[in-house]
Enzyme design. Sequence first.
Site, PDB file in Angstrom:
ATOM      1  N   LYS A  95      33.632  -6.026 -11.340  1.00  0.00           N
ATOM      2  CA  LYS A  95      32.452  -6.426 -10.558  1.00  0.00           C
ATOM      3  C   LYS A  95      31.833  -5.270  -9.775  1.00  0.00           C
ATOM      4  O   LYS A  95      30.625  -5.216  -9.565  1.00  0.00           O
ATOM      5  CB  LYS A  95      32.837  -7.542  -9.586  1.00  0.00           C
ATOM      6  CG  LYS A  95      33.383  -8.785 -10.256  1.00  0.00           C
ATOM      7  CD  LYS A  95      32.266  -9.657 -10.748  1.00  0.00           C
ATOM      8  CE  LYS A  95      32.811 -10.825 -11.557  1.00  0.00           C
ATOM      9  NZ  LYS A  95      31.753 -11.574 -12.231  1.00  0.00           N
ATOM     10  N   GLU A 117      25.746 -14.608  -4.482  1.00  0.00           N
ATOM     11  CA  GLU A 117      26.515 -15.835  -4.709  1.00  0.00           C
ATOM     12  C   GLU A 117      27.909 -15.419  -5.137  1.00  0.00           C
ATOM     13  O   GLU A 117      28.100 -14.298  -5.609  1.00  0.00           O
ATOM     14  CB  GLU A 117      25.866 -16.656  -5.825  1.00  0.00           C
ATOM     15  CG  GLU A 117      26.225 -16.215  -7.253  1.00  0.00           C
ATOM     16  CD  GLU A 117      25.737 -14.823  -7.638  1.00  0.00           C
ATOM     17  OE1 GLU A 117      24.796 -14.330  -6.982  1.00  0.00           O
ATOM     18  OE2 GLU A 117      26.301 -14.227  -8.579  1.00  0.00           O
ATOM     19  N   SER A 384      39.419  -7.342 -17.591  1.00  0.00           N
ATOM     20  CA  SER A 384      38.343  -7.271 -16.601  1.00  0.00           C
ATOM     21  C   SER A 384      38.828  -7.274 -15.163  1.00  0.00           C
ATOM     22  O   SER A 384      38.131  -6.816 -14.264  1.00  0.00           O
ATOM     23  CB  SER A 384      37.361  -8.417 -16.822  1.00  0.00           C
ATOM     24  OG  SER A 384      38.039  -9.658 -16.782  1.00  0.00           O
TER      25      SER A 384
HETATM   26  C1  LIG Z   1      38.205 -10.592 -13.352  1.00  0.00           C
HETATM   27  C2  LIG Z   1      37.000 -11.318 -13.832  1.00  0.00           C
HETATM   28  N1  LIG Z   1      36.711 -11.332 -15.142  1.00  0.00           N
HETATM   29  C3  LIG Z   1      35.638 -11.984 -15.625  1.00  0.00           C
HETATM   30  C4  LIG Z   1      34.790 -12.698 -14.805  1.00  0.00           C
HETATM   31  C5  LIG Z   1      33.657 -13.435 -15.435  1.00  0.00           C
HETATM   32  O1  LIG Z   1      32.408 -12.874 -15.234  1.00  0.00           O
HETATM   33  P1  LIG Z   1      31.634 -12.114 -16.394  1.00  0.00           P
HETATM   34  O2  LIG Z   1      31.633 -12.980 -17.591  1.00  0.00           O
HETATM   35  O3  LIG Z   1      30.285 -11.895 -15.824  1.00  0.00           O
HETATM   36  O4  LIG Z   1      32.345 -10.849 -16.662  1.00  0.00           O
HETATM   37  C6  LIG Z   1      35.028 -12.717 -13.417  1.00  0.00           C
HETATM   38  C7  LIG Z   1      34.144 -13.454 -12.490  1.00  0.00           C
HETATM   39  O5  LIG Z   1      34.418 -13.687 -11.350  1.00  0.00           O
HETATM   40  C8  LIG Z   1      36.156 -11.999 -12.926  1.00  0.00           C
HETATM   41  O6  LIG Z   1      36.449 -11.997 -11.607  1.00  0.00           O
END
Ligand SMILES: Cc1ncc(COP(=O)(O)O)c(C=O)c1O
Lengths: 400, 281
Positions: A95, A117, A384
């Site tokens: 993020k 948000e 992620s």
């Molecule tokens: C660690 C992590 N991965 C994935 C996501 C999903 O978001 P996005 O699909 O935008 O990557 C989030 C959202 O809070 C997250 O915290």
Amino acid sequence: MKKHAEPRTHSKPGKFGKYGGQYVPETLMEPLRALEEAYNRFSRDPSCKKELAGWLDDFAGRPTPLYLATNLTSHVGGARIYLKREDLLHGGAHKINNTLGQALLAKKMGKRRIIAETGAGQHGVATAMACAALGLRAEVYMGSEDMDRQKLNVYRMKMLGAKVHPVESGSKTLKDAINEALRDWVTNVQDTYYLLGSVVGPHPYPTMVRDFQSVIGKEARKQIMQQEGGLPKALVACVGGGSNSIGIFHSFLHDPDVDLYGVEAGGESLSPGQNAAPLVAGREGVLHGMMTYVLQNEVGQVQTTRSISAGLDYPGVGPEHAFLMTAGRAKYVTVSDEEALEAFKNLSQLEGIMPALESAHAISYTMKLAKSLGTRDSIIVNLSGRGDKDVEIVAKHLPQ
Amino acid sequence: MPNTSHNDDRIEAKFRELRGLREGALVAYLTGGDPDPKTFLANSTALIEGGADIVEIGIPFSDPIADGPVIQASSMRALSNGTTPLVVLNMIRELSTQFPVPFVVLSYYNPILAMGLDRFLQKARESGVDGIVVPDLPVEESEEFRNISLKHNVDNIYLAAPNTSRTRLRTVLDKSKGFLYLVSIYGVTGPRDSLSPQALEAVRAVKFLARGKIPVSAGFGISQPEHVSAVIQSGADGAIVGSALVRIVGNHLDDPSQAETQLKKTVQSLKEATRLSSKLE
Ligand SMILES: Cc1ncc(COP(=O)(O)O)c(C=O)c1O
């Protein structure tokens, strides 16, 4: 998967085929135009780029490693599995790539009040961090239901100096937090910058957030070429709004031999209300300013969602994913709550890495996919985020 | 099939008629199906009997981003009793066969898309709907919608805001039919105690550019007779009152007949304030 050449060029700025656009109240048309203009200037200015790169390296901790998960690979017995370690970034997730970019942009635009948000609180925390570092004021909208589920992140945001506004409207979760942030923006357009957390919302957000997250794929491409001497067979990433997935996909879009897999939250089941998988289980619609796939009932009311992972708990999805799916360039699948928990355990015990529950969805599908491929192939999965924030939930579901 | 019992361009005809009387139009809003179909029909009747010139009915939506807490709550009430777009259109049909006032529908875009643009607009026309407002469909995204609404003779009413640029405002004025909906303030719908001077400035600016080619009605935060007379004095052709009426519905959920009485009284005083000749200070 069927091979496709590079998807056709987009019809006009802000459109991905028929998806995307600006379906917003009239009052937001002018600030969106100003934002687009400011972003175009920002993205073409070498000094801005350099400044952002500095923040990403020194503050957020880029580049992140591409790590060959040897234990997981031999456990599964198939393609080599590489982890793109976004979990090692400051704040514990991808993020921050986006919040630093947008916070810098906001500062260049002369905006001092930032609103955002948040669902799980990850984007809220990343916003609070970027704003504290850059001397901006942050106010975060969060559904009261989510505040109960994610108390620790509420505390982190406050400690970082952000103001947290509980949202009591609608289903009191992420979609309502976005509604409330949009209402705030409509009211305070003159001095306020809306820092959206994923590749969703009206143009230019899906493009801008994708650009800021593309650093993931740019690094991964270089790293895999160095480490493997060639491209991977496939990329896998979880899809909530779709920012970490589009971020890693983008540098490989024009490599038709690289298969792209987005993993949505299968929740309890694929019946209405039991998942958060708009691409797999939803229909075309308009939500939060964009034409995309939406979980909705037959008369167009947006459905409540369900997932063990708060970061995937959203009834819409970034319009570029809707385009990549309908154009046949990327494939979207689901992983259930139960499978994600199993993958959380697997990665923790085999590799000594606790993934975020969101990322655990991608790990789970990667394990299935790796098994079906040969040992000469490789897969990159986008890790992620890290799982510390989810330990409480996991403990509840997986008693020792 | 076009509805032959209905004349075309009834909205603009209404504005012409009122101009002759030196009156502005009172556009009165309620959310369809709120709090239940029967009470909604009675309340709508009260608006008309109180003197509303145009009745605007909202189709409830799960995610009303342009609305404040009062209309959000009404949408939730309506949705929780099972109100669908078709239910609302059928109720408008019931009203339009009894009363000659023009009807305007307000709907977010997704419920319209879900029904299909052509089917929705045809059904709306057959139900006696004269005009439609879609708060999340700016001109740039509305070409197909506009063509289909023209085909079915439903006036496409666009919105303008205080920060709409001159160039866009010209386009919006040019494409609007029936009237132009001027969002006179920065913000969402909701009753407000006072009207900002900026709202009146916005009215004057838009009226100047409209050059009398299309009526302009001001809405958002207009809740009291003084607000109505102020916007009309400033040149607006109409005043749109929503949240102040919806709040009455929400305040009398236990006593619907009280809501009817209150609505009628409130509309009477709001309507009185649209008369340029009246001495409302
Ligand atoms: C660690 C992590 N991965 C994935 C996501 C999903 O978001 P996005 O699909 O935008 O990557 C989030 C959202 O809070 C997250 O915290």
